[in-house]
Design a protein around this motif. Structure first.
Motif, PDB file in Angstrom:
ATOM      1  N   GLU A 154       3.032   0.900  15.386  1.00  0.00           N
ATOM      2  CA  GLU A 154       3.662   2.217  15.310  1.00  0.00           C
ATOM      3  C   GLU A 154       4.172   2.444  13.886  1.00  0.00           C
ATOM      4  O   GLU A 154       4.536   1.491  13.198  1.00  0.00           O
ATOM      5  N   PRO A 155       4.225   3.701  13.445  1.00  0.00           N
ATOM      6  CA  PRO A 155       4.709   3.986  12.081  1.00  0.00           C
ATOM      7  C   PRO A 155       6.083   3.391  11.799  1.00  0.00           C
ATOM      8  O   PRO A 155       6.335   2.885  10.708  1.00  0.00           O
ATOM      9  N   GLU A 156       6.971   3.433  12.799  1.00  0.00           N
ATOM     10  CA  GLU A 156       8.325   2.878  12.606  1.00  0.00           C
ATOM     11  C   GLU A 156       8.271   1.379  12.308  1.00  0.00           C
ATOM     12  O   GLU A 156       9.009   0.874  11.463  1.00  0.00           O
ATOM     13  N   THR A 157       7.372   0.660  13.005  1.00  0.00           N
ATOM     14  CA  THR A 157       7.231  -0.784  12.785  1.00  0.00           C
ATOM     15  C   THR A 157       6.649  -1.057  11.404  1.00  0.00           C
ATOM     16  O   THR A 157       7.110  -1.953  10.694  1.00  0.00           O
ATOM     17  N   ARG A 158       5.648  -0.266  11.010  1.00  0.00           N
ATOM     18  CA  ARG A 158       5.020  -0.443   9.696  1.00  0.00           C
ATOM     19  C   ARG A 158       6.023  -0.160   8.578  1.00  0.00           C
ATOM     20  O   ARG A 158       6.118  -0.921   7.609  1.00  0.00           O
ATOM     21  N   ARG A 159       6.804   0.916   8.727  1.00  0.00           N
ATOM     22  CA  ARG A 159       7.802   1.247   7.699  1.00  0.00           C
ATOM     23  C   ARG A 159       8.856   0.153   7.580  1.00  0.00           C
ATOM     24  O   ARG A 159       9.276  -0.196   6.471  1.00  0.00           O
ATOM     25  N   LEU A 160       9.284  -0.389   8.714  1.00  0.00           N
ATOM     26  CA  LEU A 160      10.274  -1.463   8.682  1.00  0.00           C
ATOM     27  C   LEU A 160       9.714  -2.678   7.957  1.00  0.00           C
ATOM     28  O   LEU A 160      10.394  -3.293   7.131  1.00  0.00           O
ATOM     29  N   TYR A 161       8.470  -3.024   8.271  1.00  0.00           N
ATOM     30  CA  TYR A 161       7.832  -4.164   7.606  1.00  0.00           C
ATOM     31  C   TYR A 161       7.780  -3.944   6.094  1.00  0.00           C
ATOM     32  O   TYR A 161       8.122  -4.835   5.313  1.00  0.00           O
ATOM     33  N   GLU A 162       7.356  -2.761   5.685  1.00  0.00           N
ATOM     34  CA  GLU A 162       7.264  -2.465   4.252  1.00  0.00           C
ATOM     35  C   GLU A 162       8.627  -2.545   3.598  1.00  0.00           C
ATOM     36  O   GLU A 162       8.769  -3.055   2.483  1.00  0.00           O
ATOM     37  N   ARG A 163       9.647  -2.054   4.295  1.00  0.00           N
ATOM     38  CA  ARG A 163      11.005  -2.081   3.731  1.00  0.00           C
ATOM     39  C   ARG A 163      11.531  -3.502   3.610  1.00  0.00           C
ATOM     40  O   ARG A 163      12.121  -3.883   2.600  1.00  0.00           O
ATOM     41  N   LEU A 164      11.290  -4.323   4.644  1.00  0.00           N
ATOM     42  CA  LEU A 164      11.842  -5.677   4.657  1.00  0.00           C
ATOM     43  C   LEU A 164      11.071  -6.645   3.767  1.00  0.00           C
ATOM     44  O   LEU A 164      11.662  -7.533   3.159  1.00  0.00           O
ATOM     45  N   VAL A 165       9.766  -6.480   3.694  1.00  0.00           N
ATOM     46  CA  VAL A 165       8.953  -7.468   2.971  1.00  0.00           C
ATOM     47  C   VAL A 165       8.422  -6.929   1.652  1.00  0.00           C
ATOM     48  O   VAL A 165       8.712  -7.461   0.587  1.00  0.00           O
ATOM     49  N   GLU A 166       7.663  -5.860   1.714  1.00  0.00           N
ATOM     50  CA  GLU A 166       7.043  -5.367   0.492  1.00  0.00           C
ATOM     51  C   GLU A 166       8.075  -4.803  -0.467  1.00  0.00           C
ATOM     52  O   GLU A 166       7.994  -5.017  -1.672  1.00  0.00           O
ATOM     53  N   GLY A 167       9.083  -4.126   0.044  1.00  0.00           N
ATOM     54  CA  GLY A 167      10.147  -3.588  -0.803  1.00  0.00           C
ATOM     55  C   GLY A 167      10.905  -4.693  -1.513  1.00  0.00           C
ATOM     56  O   GLY A 167      11.198  -4.615  -2.692  1.00  0.00           O
ATOM     57  N   ARG A 168      11.187  -5.767  -0.772  1.00  0.00           N
ATOM     58  CA  ARG A 168      11.906  -6.903  -1.356  1.00  0.00           C
ATOM     59  C   ARG A 168      11.058  -7.563  -2.439  1.00  0.00           C
ATOM     60  O   ARG A 168      11.543  -7.938  -3.492  1.00  0.00           O
TER      61      ARG A 168
END
Length: 198
Positions: free
Chosen positions: A176-190
Motif C-alpha cells: 500500500e502507498p502508506e507502507t511504501r512511504r513509511l519504508y522510504e521515510r524510515l530507511v531511504e530518508g535516513r
C-alpha cells in the motif's frame, strides 16, 4: 440413542453439579453443550481480554494495556482448529475473526509499549503478530515502526523486501502507498541524511 443418554449421564456425573446446584451439561432441543457460565476455556478468556483491549471500555492504557496484550500473546496458540467430518464454515469464520483480533491486539500493544519506551515488549508483540500474519499491511507498518525505534534498520529492509515478495507471489500486488512511504521515510530518508552529512 441409549448410548448417548448413558454418555450424557456419565458426563454429568463426572463434572458434578455447579455450586448453585445446576448442571454443567445442558440439553436444549436437539443440542448438547456445556453451561458457559461455569466453564473456563482459553478461547473464552482470549475473547474477554481482547474485548477489553480493543473495546477499551475500562480505559486500559500504558503498562496495563501492554500487560493485557502480552497475556493475549500467551493465550493464542495459533489458528483455531477446524474439525474434520463437519461443515467447516463456522470454524473457518471464527478462525479468521480470532486471528484478526489477535493481530489487532498485537498492533495496539506494540504501539502502547513504544509510547512507554518499553522496546522489549514492543518487539515481542510486533514479532508475535508477524509470526501469525505476514500479509497485513498495518502489522508490517507497526513492526517497521518498532524496528526503527530499536535502531534495527536491517530488519526493516528485510521485512519490507519479504513483504513485497509475498505480495508479488501470492496476489500479484504491491505494498500500500502508506507502507511504501513509511519504508522510504524510515530507511531511504535516513540513508540520504547519512550521505549528506558525509
Amino acid at each position: 440413542r441409549n448410548n448417548l443418554y448413558s454418555t450424557i449421564s456419565r458426563l454429568r456425573s463426572a463434572l458434578g453439579p455447579t455450586p448453585d446446584g445446576k448442571s454443567c451439561v445442558l440439553i436444549q432441543n436437539e443440542c448438547i453443550g456445556l453451561n458457559g457460565d461455569y466453564v473456563k476455556t482459553d478461547v473464552r478468556l482470549f475473547d474477554q481480554i481482547s474485548r477489553e483491549v480493543l473495546g477499551n471500555r475500562t480505559g486500559a492504557r500504558g503498562p496495563h494495556l501492554v500487560e493485557l496484550c502480552l497475556k493475549i500473546e500467551q493465550l493464542y496458540a495459533g489458528p483455531l482448529h477446524v474439525p474434520n467430518g463437519c461443515n467447516p464454515t463456522y470454524f473457518l469464520r471464527m478462525r479468521r475473526i480470532m486471528q484478526s483480533k489477535y493481530i489487532d491486539c498485537m498492533i495496539k500493544g506494540a504501539n502502547a509499549a513504544l509510547e512507554e519506551n518499553d522496546l522489549q515488549s514492543a518487539i515481542w508483540l510486533a514479532e508475535s503478530g508477524l509470526r501469525q500474519e505476514t500479509a497485513r499491511e498495518d502489522m508490517v507498518r507497526c513492526a517497521m515502526h518498532v524496528y526503527s525505534a530499536a535502531g534495527r534498520r536491517r530488519d526493516i529492509v528485510e521485512l519490507y523486501s519479504g513483504h513485497m515478495h509475498h505480495l508479488r507471489e501470492q496476489v500479484n500486488g504491491v505494498p500500500e502507498p502508506e507502507t511504501r512511504r513509511l519504508y522510504e521515510r524510515l530507511v531511504e530518508g535516513r540513508l540520504n541524511r547519512v550521505l549528506v552529512e558525509r
